[in-house]
Design a protein around this motif. Structure first.
Motif, PDB file in Angstrom:
ATOM      1  N   THR A  17      37.438  30.003  45.729  1.00 41.74           N
ATOM      2  CA  THR A  17      38.360  29.014  45.171  1.00 41.74           C
ATOM      3  C   THR A  17      39.619  28.898  46.034  1.00 41.74           C
ATOM      4  O   THR A  17      40.175  27.810  46.199  1.00 41.74           O
ATOM      5  CB  THR A  17      38.687  29.392  43.707  1.00 41.74           C
ATOM      6  N   ASP A  42      40.370  26.479  39.498  1.00 37.44           N
ATOM      7  CA  ASP A  42      40.140  27.333  38.319  1.00 37.44           C
ATOM      8  C   ASP A  42      41.065  26.840  37.211  1.00 37.44           C
ATOM      9  O   ASP A  42      42.077  27.451  36.910  1.00 37.44           O
ATOM     10  CB  ASP A  42      40.441  28.804  38.630  1.00 37.44           C
ATOM     11  N   THR A  53      36.274  32.361  38.518  1.00 37.09           N
ATOM     12  CA  THR A  53      35.708  31.050  38.238  1.00 37.09           C
ATOM     13  C   THR A  53      34.571  31.225  37.238  1.00 37.09           C
ATOM     14  O   THR A  53      33.725  32.096  37.403  1.00 37.09           O
ATOM     15  CB  THR A  53      35.182  30.408  39.535  1.00 37.09           C
ATOM     16  N   ASP A  72      32.483  24.273  44.162  1.00 36.05           N
ATOM     17  CA  ASP A  72      32.919  25.664  44.067  1.00 36.05           C
ATOM     18  C   ASP A  72      32.073  26.324  42.981  1.00 36.05           C
ATOM     19  O   ASP A  72      31.886  25.751  41.909  1.00 36.05           O
ATOM     20  CB  ASP A  72      34.406  25.716  43.689  1.00 36.05           C
ATOM     21  N   THR A  73      31.543  27.499  43.266  1.00 31.90           N
ATOM     22  CA  THR A  73      30.648  28.138  42.297  1.00 31.90           C
ATOM     23  C   THR A  73      31.256  29.449  41.793  1.00 31.90           C
ATOM     24  O   THR A  73      32.089  30.036  42.468  1.00 31.90           O
ATOM     25  CB  THR A  73      29.283  28.453  42.952  1.00 31.90           C
TER      26      THR A  73
HETATM   27 MG   LIG Z   1      36.442  31.147  42.284  1.00 29.92          MG
END
Ligand SMILES: [Mg+2]
Ligand SMILES: Nc1nc2c(ncn2[C@@H]2O[C@H](COP(=O)(O)OP(=O)(O)OP(=O)(O)O)[C@@H](O)[C@H]2O)c(=O)[nH]1
Length: 607
Positions: A17, A42, A53, A72-73
């Motif tokens: 992130t 986030d 996250t 973004d995972t």
């Molecule tokens: Mg993250």
């Protein structure tokens, strides 16, 4: 416009992130004096509080005429259910690896999935600014991991870039220039292929995530596989088996731009967009033009391994702290969750007041409980239990096994190995990793890990690091003994009195402080012996002399154990529940009646 679709995958905390922050900032996505928080993507409360996250999120940036869609995972194993589907939207992945920690269990897990999907990987050795970085070693370890995971020759030929997401630079060599993130942008544009799609042909898109917007209703996000879409077009939704779910008029098409979403008049194949207008269609449905007949195959999702029973709060204090207390509301809320979150399954039970909720891990379920209490729910939750499977041919009972990877200071290795061995874990590897640390790898039943983390932190004085990842199913390994001590249970209802608690402290650590509401059957502390103890936390000092009454308040109490939601869920036994309200987390016996509990205990003892 040129397009690139990438996802960022890594183990928890390796800096995904933060890297997205950096890509947004350096591509000029933000307005000149826009205030942007760290880890801006986030965005939900629990993500910010926990610093992790939880939900995969899309954004996009523009770089020298190329639009780069970025997903973004989450890195935490419990939220891995998201990652698999999300990967089907992209053509390349940035595999982030912490330059000090090296590849970790979740790196292996998500990289394995990305490689099997045939995605083009770019390895980003991140946090090279760390004083304990060992970037070159980590690069080699990463290569070995690719090899272990049967990467194709083309995948093994992955480019590596060295970076500090925090300081905002990337470089092709460890000691190259540390100017900006441009080398990474260049690499993405060069190495990741544009989406392999066509604008000709009828519109089709696999729906990957579902959200609810208060104004627009359902938003279904995916990557357009073919065709063009404009607002007001009528589309249909097909379930995975090709059956019609519904037809709907598209009311809005949203694209992800930095932290915002912009409405589009037209979206093309290859772009990642969210569509509004459907009212029933859900995750893994194909949204398409009316003449499309076949659904796009969706990625299978790993099955849930853990379940808890969520029921309405029926304690004597029910309804005093929350406003969502009925089984109807509970039911609605849980089924709504399961719809958007494919890693969570909800099942009815034989009573209308209770539901079985299955997911990937304790944290995932705890996050759901926490979200619900913040929405005003009161509920009671059972101890997590592992989901067994039956072997189709042998009829044997199978249980989920986890690979557990532990890093500890050498003096603690012994106790950790003992504990996991006694919990039916199988030691796979034990080796020194330098700096007085040991790496311990176990394969152990998921069951053995419920509540283990707290114990592990105590045993290693908070210095141990534990990671786990789902390994597979194996024949049931038999009962795992060694439950904790008994508990102290209130016999009375009212408010706890300092003097009474002071007396009870001799019997074991308490979970409540004076003034807290208690009721018969509520657990107020741990008993230092094996059996449960019924106590009276309301008992004031016998007054022999009226003037001495002030003494009662003067007792000095030890600070009680703070039973947070997660701690409470891991602590309770089979016959106990956690009562959750917007204001409190209480522990209780499932049966509040003392005599009933005693009869029950006698029955089990005889049996
Ligand atoms: Mg993250
Ligand atoms: N020293 C250093 N710290 C970094 C760097 N990048 C990220 N961090 C820190 O690492 C921590 C985790 O960063 P995140 O960006 O939240 O990591 P993540 O991979 O998104 O974590 P999850 O989403 O929970 O899997 C934060 O405290 C960051 O400030 C870096 O390049 N150098």
């Amino acid at each position: 416009m040129n397009l690139r679709n990438i996802a960022i995958i890594a183990h928890v905390d390796h800096g995904k992130t933060t890297l997205v922050d950096c890509l947004m900032r350096q591509s000029g996505t933000f307005r000149p004096n826009q205030q942007v928080a760290e880890r801006a993507l986030d965005s939900n409360d629990q993500e910010r509080e926990r610093g992790i996250t939880i939900l995969a999120k899309c954004t996009s940036v523009e770089w020298r005429g190329t639009r780069i869609n970025i997903v973004d995972t989450p890195g935490h194993a419990d939220f891995g259910g998201e990652v698999e589907r999300v990967l089907s939207m992209v053509d390349g992945v940035l595999v982030l690896v912490d330059a000090a920690e090296g590849p970790m269990p979740q790196t292996k897990f998500v990289l394995g999935k990305a490689l099997r999907l045939g995605l083009k990987p770019i390895v980003v050795i991140n946090k090279v600014d760390r004083t304990d970085q060992r970037a070159i070693e980590v690069q080699n370890e990463t290569f070995d991991l690719f090899d272990l995971l049967d990467a194709s020759d083309a995948q093994l030929d992955f480019p590596t870039i060295f970076a500090s997401a925090k300081q905002g630079w990337a470089s092709e060599t460890v000691d190259g220039p540390r100017a900006n993130i441009d080398p990474l942008f260049d690499l993405i544009c060069r190495h990741v292929p544009p989406p392999n799609v066509t604008n000709d042909g009828p519109f089709a898109m696999l729906s990957i995530t579902l959200e609810r917007d208060p104004y627009l209703g359902r938003l279904l996000t995916g990557c357009i596989a073919s065709g063009i879409v404009r607002p007001n077009t009528t589309l249909k939704a097909l379930a995975a088996d090709g059956s019609l779910v519904e037809k709907a008029r598209i009311t809005k098409i949203l694209a992800f731009r930095g932290l915002e979403r912009t409405s589009l008049d037209e979206a093309e194949a290859g772009d990642i967009v969210a569509l509004a207008g459907f009212t029933k269609a859900t995750v893994a449905d194909t949204l398409c033009a009316e003449d499309v007949m076949d659904a796009i195959p969706a990625q299978p999702v790993d099955p849930p391994t853990l379940a808890m029973t969520f029921s309405i709060n029926d304690s004597p204090l029910a309804g005093t702290e929350g406003d969502k207390v009925t089984s109807r509301l509970l039911r609605e809320r849980l089924f709504r969750e399961a719809e958007g979150n494919v890693a969570i399954h909800v099942r009815e039970t034989d009573t209308a007041d209770a539901f079985d909720v299955a997911g990937r891990g304790e944290l995932q379920l705890a996050v759901l409980v926490e979200t619900m209490r913040r929405e005003g729910f009161e509920l009671s939750v059972s101890r997590p239990r592992v989901l067994f499977k039956t072997d189709a041919t042998t009829g044997q009972r199978l249980e989920p096994i986890e690979e557990i990877i532990i890093d500890v200071d050498e003096p603690y290795a012994g106790i950790v190995v003992d504990k996991l061995s006694s919990r039916k874990g199988e030691l796979i590897e034990l080796r020194p990793t330098g700096h007085g640390k040991q790496r311990i790898v176990f394969h152990a039943p998921s069951r053995s890990l419920i509540g283990f983390h707290g114990e592990f932190l105590t045993d290693t004085r908070g210095t141990g690091v534990l990671n786990r990842v789902f390994h597979g199913y194996a024949p049931y390994k038999g009962a795992i003994g060694g439950r904790r001590n008994g508990v102290m249970i209130s016999r009375e209802s009212g408010r706890a009195v300092p003097y009474a608690l002071w007396n009870l402290e001799e019997r074991g650590p308490l979970f409540i402080s004076p003034g807290k509401a208690v009721y018969p059957g509520m657990i107020i502390g741990e008993h230092s012996r094996g059996q449960d103890l019924d106590v009276n936390p309301l008992k004031a000092k016998q007054l022999t002399n009226v003037r001495a009454s002030g003494k009662d308040d003067a007792v000095t109490l030890t600070t009680p154990i703070n039973m947070t939601l997660e701690r409470a869920l891991a602590y309770i036994g089979e016959d106990e529940l956690v009562e959750v309200t917007p204001q409190s987390v209480r522990l209780r016996k499932r049966s509040l009646n003392m005599n009933e509990r005693r009869r029950e205990a006698k029955r089990t003892a005889e049996a």
